[in-house]
Write a protein that holds these residues in place. Structure first.
Motif, short mmCIF file in Angstrom:
data_model
loop_
_atom_site.label_atom_id
_atom_site.label_comp_id
_atom_site.label_asym_id
_atom_site.label_seq_id
_atom_site.Cartn_x
_atom_site.Cartn_y
_atom_site.Cartn_z
N VAL A 105 0.88 -1.23 0.02
CA VAL A 105 -0.08 -0.03 -0.15
C VAL A 105 0.70 1.42 0.12
N ALA A 106 1.93 1.06 0.63
CA ALA A 106 3.00 2.31 0.69
C ALA A 106 3.45 2.69 -0.66
N VAL A 107 3.80 1.49 -1.46
CA VAL A 107 4.11 1.86 -2.87
C VAL A 107 3.13 2.63 -3.57
N ALA A 108 1.92 1.89 -3.48
CA ALA A 108 0.81 2.73 -4.24
C ALA A 108 0.51 3.97 -3.74
N ALA A 109 0.63 4.28 -2.43
CA ALA A 109 0.33 5.59 -1.83
C ALA A 109 1.39 6.78 -2.43
N LYS A 110 2.67 6.32 -2.36
CA LYS A 110 3.72 7.07 -2.93
C LYS A 110 3.43 7.65 -4.55
N LEU A 111 3.08 6.61 -5.34
CA LEU A 111 2.67 6.82 -6.72
C LEU A 111 1.25 7.88 -6.69
N ILE A 112 0.39 7.60 -6.01
CA ILE A 112 -0.89 7.85 -6.09
C ILE A 112 -0.86 9.53 -5.51
N PHE A 113 -0.30 9.60 -4.38
CA PHE A 113 -0.39 11.02 -3.61
C PHE A 113 0.87 12.05 -3.88
N ASP A 114 2.01 11.19 -4.48
CA ASP A 114 3.14 12.21 -4.66
C ASP A 114 3.52 12.66 -3.55
N ILE A 115 3.59 11.93 -2.34
CA ILE A 115 4.18 12.22 -1.05
C ILE A 115 5.38 11.52 -0.79
N SER A 116 6.20 11.79 0.41
CA SER A 116 7.39 11.29 0.70
C SER A 116 7.35 9.76 1.18
N TRP A 117 8.59 9.01 1.08
CA TRP A 117 8.20 7.56 1.70
C TRP A 117 7.87 7.37 2.85
N PHE A 118 8.45 8.14 3.69
CA PHE A 118 7.93 7.99 5.25
C PHE A 118 6.37 8.13 5.26
N GLU A 119 5.85 9.30 4.81
CA GLU A 119 4.27 9.40 4.71
C GLU A 119 3.73 8.38 3.90
N ALA A 120 4.09 7.68 3.03
CA ALA A 120 3.66 6.85 2.18
C ALA A 120 3.49 5.38 3.08
N SER A 169 6.04 4.47 14.75
CA SER A 169 7.38 4.61 14.38
C SER A 169 7.56 5.47 13.09
N PHE A 170 6.59 5.74 12.25
CA PHE A 170 6.63 6.54 10.99
C PHE A 170 6.43 7.89 11.19
N ILE A 171 5.64 7.99 12.22
CA ILE A 171 5.10 9.39 12.92
C ILE A 171 6.31 9.87 13.64
N GLN A 172 7.25 9.17 14.29
CA GLN A 172 8.39 9.48 14.76
C GLN A 172 9.44 10.07 13.82
N LEU A 173 9.45 9.00 12.92
CA LEU A 173 10.48 9.51 11.78
C LEU A 173 10.03 10.78 11.04
N LEU A 174 8.81 11.09 11.07
CA LEU A 174 8.19 12.13 10.36
C LEU A 174 8.46 13.48 11.10
N THR A 175 8.58 13.33 12.40
CA THR A 175 8.48 14.53 13.35
C THR A 175 9.92 14.81 13.63
N SER A 176 10.65 13.77 13.79
CA SER A 176 11.91 14.22 14.51
C SER A 176 13.33 14.00 13.40
N GLY A 177 12.77 13.25 12.36
CA GLY A 177 13.78 12.84 11.25
C GLY A 177 14.85 11.73 11.56
N GLU A 178 14.88 11.15 12.50
CA GLU A 178 15.72 10.29 13.13
C GLU A 178 15.05 8.93 13.75
N GLY A 179 15.63 7.90 13.71
CA GLY A 179 15.23 6.57 14.32
C GLY A 179 16.26 5.58 14.38
N ASN A 180 16.00 4.78 15.23
CA ASN A 180 17.16 3.84 15.44
C ASN A 180 16.39 2.37 14.92
#
Length: 489
Positions: A105-120, A169-180
């Protein structure tokens, strides 16, 4: 000025409409949850304008609380002997399946919405899991084969940790830009593992407490059990583990144990779960604004995502997650189609809104549209598909007759309700020929909704509902005689 009387009147009308909606939904073949959502949208600010509601935090709070109650009731009703054989495929679908669905679904969202991979990937995670409320509601009363129904119910009860983990996890990556990555993986295993451990512990504790504590009123026992469900969730959540998984596991333990006031506890939680389901979906319906939802852009994107989710992502996830697990091709097709989306994706879609993620409103609207499409299209055709594929079992008979000793907590006796099946040892036998323990007595027989007075020469037939009075000391022998497994409390 807030008018309490007006609020109470409105709440009562919404509940009445919700209850009547369930009856209406069965006639037109549409899942009740769809109509609950529609009721919310109709009375909202974009509809009749009766209620204005746009608070994502309150919606999330009500949604989580409702899911606790719904999962608890679903776990209580689930038979361990049915779930045990399907634990492996259910857990595989709940983990690997969600991850595969999220990625596609993330791959589809990336193509359909034209958003970043983290958002997808955030979007994929939100719609990645099936929904317990939707699955329990749609499968209840259906005569789907036990193994398939148990797989779907166990999957929906255990896949929330993966979806919540990925979303956060992806919200954290989007808001802080980093993650382990290592920390994310350890966090997931902690959530799953600790959720199961706490569920087992609180389930055993709740069963022991319910059976040992002699309360003055029988009406307190269902509340006592429900309190343990809330305690289980909150304790698990505070320890950063999966509260919803813990609740489901605890309910499995409680529901499959020899329980005092079992009928009262089950009936209360069934009614309360329905009330919370009505409330939750109406609130989620209020949260969405139809003028924003039913736009050309949202509908086109929603339909495309729904097609990818239902036709591509879910089937691939099912086929890959159940390799060499004994499912036929027809059963895999059914499992693919029955992956309903419901309240969980909508509740998860409020997380980005609260976190202030860019395009969060767009994500919420599309997720809502996908859920509507899934519930309407898949939910209304599950039983039809099962019949076409030959995957239906014996018709489920829900007994409307209940009887329970009010003094069970003080007297060493209780009444068991049991329905005779074709394979039972006592089927087609006269009562006088059955060697019941001395302190066991059949009080009543319900046959085709008619009361039959039991006598020595009365023959027990398939479908008979028996009300059997037994002492607690004889209960184990009785259950062994009638072929029902006995669980020690």
């Amino acid at each position: 000025m807030f008018n309490i009387d007006y609020f109470i009147l409105l709440g009562s009308l919404l509940l009445i409409i919700g209850v009547m909606t369930t009856k209406f939904s069965t006639r037109i073949g549409v899942p009740a949850l769809v109509l609950f959502l529609v009721v919310g949208m109709v009375v909202g600010s974009d509809g009749l304008g009766i209620i204005y509601f746009d608070n994502a935090r309150y919606a999330q709070l009500i949604g989580v609380l409702a899911l606790i109650i719904i999962l608890f009731e679903g776990g209580l009703q689930t038979k361990w002997k049915t779930v045990k054989p399907v634990l492996k495929p259910s857990l595989s679908l709940a983990t690997t399946g969600v991850l595969i669905t999220t990625s596609i679904v993330a791959v589809a969202a990336k193509l359909i919405f034209d958003i970043s991979w983290f958002e997808a990937f955030l979007f994929g995670a939100i719609v990645g899991s099936t929904d317990a409320a939707a699955v329990f509601a749609v499968l209840k009363g259906q005569n789907i084969k036990a193994r398939l129904g148990a797989t779907l119910e166990a999957e929906s009860g255990t896949n929330d940790p993966m979806a919540v983990f990925l979303t956060i996890s992806f919200i954290q990556l989007l808001t802080s830009g980093e993650g382990n990555v290592l920390m994310f993986i350890l966090s997931f295993f902690w959530q799953m593992g600790m959720g199961i451990v706490l569920g087992l512990a609180f389930g055993k504790l709740a069963t022991f407490a319910i059976n040992k504590i002699n309360l003055d009123s029988s009406g307190l026992y269902p509340i006592f059990a429900l309190a343990f469900a809330l305690l289980t969730y909150s304790s698990a959540a505070l320890l950063k583990s999966s509260g919803l998984l813990a609740v489901y596991v605890a309910a499995l333990i409680i529901g499959n144990s020899d329980l005092t006031y079992r009928t009262s506890i089950f009936r209360f939680n069934e009614g309360f779960a329905w009330m919370m389901q009505i409330l939750m979906f109406i609130i989620l319906g209020l949260l969405v604004f139809p003028s924003q939802l039913f736009t050309f852009d949202v509908m086109v994107k929603g339909v495309l995502i729904a097609i990818v989710l239902i036709i591509i992502a879910r089937p691939i996830a099912v086929y890959l997650s159940t390799i060499k697990m004994g499912f036929t091709n027809k059963e895999k097709i059914f499992l693919s189609w029955a992956g309903l989306r419901g309240a969980v994706p909508i509740v998860l879609a409020t997380f980005p809104m609260i976190a202030g993620i860019k395009d969060s409103q767009m994500i919420f609207n599309v997720v809502f549209f996908v859920v509507l499409t899934s519930a309407l299209l898949q939910g209304s055709t599950i039983s039809i598909l099962a019949e076409k594929l030959g995957l239906t079992g014996p018709k489920k008979v829900a007994s409307t007759h209940t009887l329970e000793l009010v003094s069970i907590g003080k007297a060493n006796a209780e009444i068991i309700e049991y329905q005779v099946s074709k394979e039972d040892k006592i089927n087609d036998k006269r009562i006088v020929d059955i060697r019941f323990p001395n302190s066991v007595l059949i009080n009543a027989i319900i046959r085709s909704d008619e009361l039959v007075t039991p006598k020595g020469n009365t023959r027990l037939l398939e479908g008979d509902i028996l009300y059997i009075l037994t002492s607690r000391t004889s209960k184990k022998k009785l259950k062994e005689l009638i072929g029902e497994p006995y669980e020690e409390s």
